[in-house]
Scaffold this motif. Structure first.
Motif, PDB file in Angstrom:
ATOM      1  N   GLN A  21       0.827  -1.331   0.119  1.00 60.68           N
ATOM      2  CA  GLN A  21      -0.109  -0.072   0.112  1.00 60.68           C
ATOM      3  C   GLN A  21       0.873   1.114   0.026  1.00 60.68           C
ATOM      4  O   GLN A  21       0.445   2.108  -0.732  1.00 60.68           O
ATOM      5  CB  GLN A  21      -0.836  -0.022   1.225  1.00 60.68           C
ATOM      6  CG  GLN A  21      -1.847   1.099   1.287  1.00 60.68           C
ATOM      7  CD  GLN A  21      -2.983   1.259   0.093  1.00 60.68           C
ATOM      8  OE1 GLN A  21      -3.140  -0.032  -0.089  1.00 60.68           O
ATOM      9  NE2 GLN A  21      -3.552   2.335  -0.149  1.00 60.68           N
ATOM     10  N   LEU A  22       1.993   1.348   0.915  1.00 64.01           N
ATOM     11  CA  LEU A  22       2.829   2.556   0.877  1.00 64.01           C
ATOM     12  C   LEU A  22       3.654   2.817  -0.442  1.00 64.01           C
ATOM     13  O   LEU A  22       3.658   3.872  -0.960  1.00 64.01           O
ATOM     14  CB  LEU A  22       3.706   2.254   2.038  1.00 64.01           C
ATOM     15  CG  LEU A  22       3.425   2.235   3.431  1.00 64.01           C
ATOM     16  CD1 LEU A  22       4.208   1.885   4.508  1.00 64.01           C
ATOM     17  CD2 LEU A  22       2.496   3.689   3.906  1.00 64.01           C
ATOM     18  N   LEU A  23       3.991   1.571  -1.057  1.00 61.04           N
ATOM     19  CA  LEU A  23       4.717   1.626  -2.190  1.00 61.04           C
ATOM     20  C   LEU A  23       3.992   1.925  -3.569  1.00 61.04           C
ATOM     21  O   LEU A  23       4.317   2.713  -4.638  1.00 61.04           O
ATOM     22  CB  LEU A  23       5.430   0.226  -2.618  1.00 61.04           C
ATOM     23  CG  LEU A  23       6.433  -0.178  -1.785  1.00 61.04           C
ATOM     24  CD1 LEU A  23       7.040  -1.479  -2.076  1.00 61.04           C
ATOM     25  CD2 LEU A  23       7.592   0.898  -1.594  1.00 61.04           C
ATOM     26  N   ASN A  24       2.556   2.027  -3.109  1.00 64.23           N
ATOM     27  CA  ASN A  24       1.787   2.077  -4.681  1.00 64.23           C
ATOM     28  C   ASN A  24       0.846   3.063  -4.368  1.00 64.23           C
ATOM     29  O   ASN A  24      -0.300   3.358  -5.196  1.00 64.23           O
ATOM     30  CB  ASN A  24       0.843   0.764  -4.969  1.00 64.23           C
ATOM     31  CG  ASN A  24       1.838  -0.356  -5.475  1.00 64.23           C
ATOM     32  OD1 ASN A  24       2.224  -0.417  -6.709  1.00 64.23           O
ATOM     33  ND2 ASN A  24       2.429  -1.097  -4.504  1.00 64.23           N
ATOM     34  N   THR A  25       1.121   3.974  -3.129  1.00 63.56           N
ATOM     35  CA  THR A  25      -0.079   5.129  -2.910  1.00 63.56           C
ATOM     36  C   THR A  25       0.322   6.300  -3.953  1.00 63.56           C
ATOM     37  O   THR A  25       1.611   6.403  -4.556  1.00 63.56           O
ATOM     38  CB  THR A  25       0.320   5.400  -1.764  1.00 63.56           C
ATOM     39  OG1 THR A  25      -0.746   6.528  -1.245  1.00 63.56           O
ATOM     40  CG2 THR A  25       1.717   6.176  -1.648  1.00 63.56           C
ATOM     41  N   SER A  26      -0.849   6.938  -4.152  1.00 63.45           N
ATOM     42  CA  SER A  26      -0.513   8.121  -5.155  1.00 63.45           C
ATOM     43  C   SER A  26      -0.296   9.339  -3.891  1.00 63.45           C
ATOM     44  O   SER A  26      -0.233  10.470  -4.514  1.00 63.45           O
ATOM     45  CB  SER A  26      -1.808   8.332  -5.907  1.00 63.45           C
ATOM     46  OG  SER A  26      -2.789   8.705  -5.090  1.00 63.45           O
ATOM     47  N   ASP A  27      -0.277   9.142  -2.711  1.00 61.75           N
ATOM     48  CA  ASP A  27      -0.073  10.177  -1.882  1.00 61.75           C
ATOM     49  C   ASP A  27       1.237  10.884  -1.835  1.00 61.75           C
ATOM     50  O   ASP A  27       2.115  10.177  -1.739  1.00 61.75           O
ATOM     51  CB  ASP A  27      -0.415   9.551  -0.388  1.00 61.75           C
ATOM     52  CG  ASP A  27      -0.231  10.718   0.863  1.00 61.75           C
ATOM     53  OD1 ASP A  27       0.702  11.115   1.083  1.00 61.75           O
ATOM     54  OD2 ASP A  27      -1.398  11.124   1.135  1.00 61.75           O
TER      55      ASP A  27
END
Length: 351
Positions: A21-27
């Motif tokens: 989730q962290l690696l693929n976030t747009s944040d």
């Protein structure tokens, strides 16, 4: 602004999904972070290096010196390896405390715990009555201290240690308390959870889905990807400098629904019988002692907490922050069939 994040549990079910989730976030705040994963095996470090990740090798969770040193080089620690290990919890927070002393800036610790810390037994008398908790309640910490004084429980022991060590080291701590975590993980390594797959493996071994006594113990549940979204949200808030509650009031529940274990085993029985791998669609009752032997390597306390206790927790602060889980109750039921099929495939591959 925090710039370096250390994550434990990258090879696990929850930790791997949080990492994904962290690696693929747009944040943008999370994307600005340098992420390092703690691993035990060189082969795991090599695998993560292929994904462009930095790693640090330790000799397990008892490697206090290495964990403390690793944490001392980071601004945020997301500890999702296990919620049952108090000494590693303390080591990571002490390391963050050193980082704060070096930089003069705030540091942050996100801890994986669970709602079994506030559950009560379903099969025996307890001096503690079932209570409907909200994560807005201001006395959860004090309640857990009472529970610990009466009957220590490793997950709760580690959680209390996180809060107390955080106060001592001036580290902001956040306690994430999911219930039963279900679904297929998205990490690079382990993609299955514990509780429901354990019941499925036992059913395939015995020919029957089995629950403890009447099976009316009631726990909550959350899909692993929704839980990972909550971790990412908390990290995002920390990076942007938002004022979110930490320490003794920094509890964040993550329930999206509830189940009885008799309902789960009924579905396992139905699916397994349809697939021709169980002798009957009807689940059967076993004692807590038998369940401890079959589900928890003989650990009665752990088996009771996971398969024979009741909890009632309301998720409110996470929603206030903007958490929006996407999985529904029908997804929970459908996941049981998917998990049965996944376990069968796993067993075929390992045969």
């Amino acid at each position: 602004m925090p710039s370096k994040l250390l994550l434990t549990g990258a090879t696990g079910f929850i930790g791997g999904t949080v990492l994904h989730q962290l690696l693929n976030t747009s944040d943008p705040g999370i994307k600005s972070l340098s992420i390092t994963a703690v691993v035990r095996k060189p082969a795991d470090a090599d695998r993560l290096a292929k994904e462009g990740l930095q790693t640090v090798l330790v000799n397990g969770l008892d490697d206090d010196e290495a964990l403390e040193q690793a944490a001392s080089k980071h601004d945020i620690v997301v500890n999702v390896a296990t919620g049952f290990h108090a000494t590693s919890t303390k080591s990571l927070i002490r390391g963050l405390g050193k980082r704060r002393e070096q930089t003069g800036k705030d540091v942050y610790y996100l801890h994986l715990s669970g709602t079994t810390c506030v559950s009560v037994p379903a099969t025996r008398e307890s001096p503690f009555e079932l209570r409907a908790f909200s994560d807005r309640d201001e006395d959860i910490y004090e309640y857990e201290l009472l529970r610990e004084a009466y009957e220590p429980y490793a997950q709760r022991t580690a959680e209390v240690a996180a809060i107390e060590t955080g106060e001592l080291c001036q580290v902001k701590t956040y306690i994430v308390m999911p219930p039963t975590v279900y679904g297929r993980g998205t990490g690079f390594f382990r993609t299955q959870s514990h509780q429901i797959p354990t019941l499925i493996r036992n059913a395939l071994k015995t020919g029957y889905a089995e629950h403890v006594e009447t099976g009316v113990a009631r726990l909550g549940h959350v899909h692993v990807e929704d839980l990972a979204r909550l971790y990412a949200l908390l990290v995002s808030k920390v990076v942007e400098g938002a004022s979110i509650v930490s320490g003794r009031h920094g509890y964040y529940f993550a329930d999206t629904g509830y189940h009885l274990w008799s309902e789960v085993t009924s579905e396992i029985g139905k699916v397994g019988h349809e697939l021709g791998v169980l002798k009957s669609p009807m689940p059967r009752a076993i004692s807590l002692e038998d369940a401890a032997h079959k589900f928890a390597d003989g650990d009665v306390k752990y088996a009771e907490a996971c398969f024979a206790s009741n909890s009632h927790t309301r998720t409110e602060k996470a929603y206030d922050l903007g958490w929006r889980p996407v999985n529904t109750e029908s997804d929970f039921v459908n996941s049981i069939r998917i998990t049965v099929e996944d376990v069968l495939k796993e067993q075929e591959q390992n045969a």
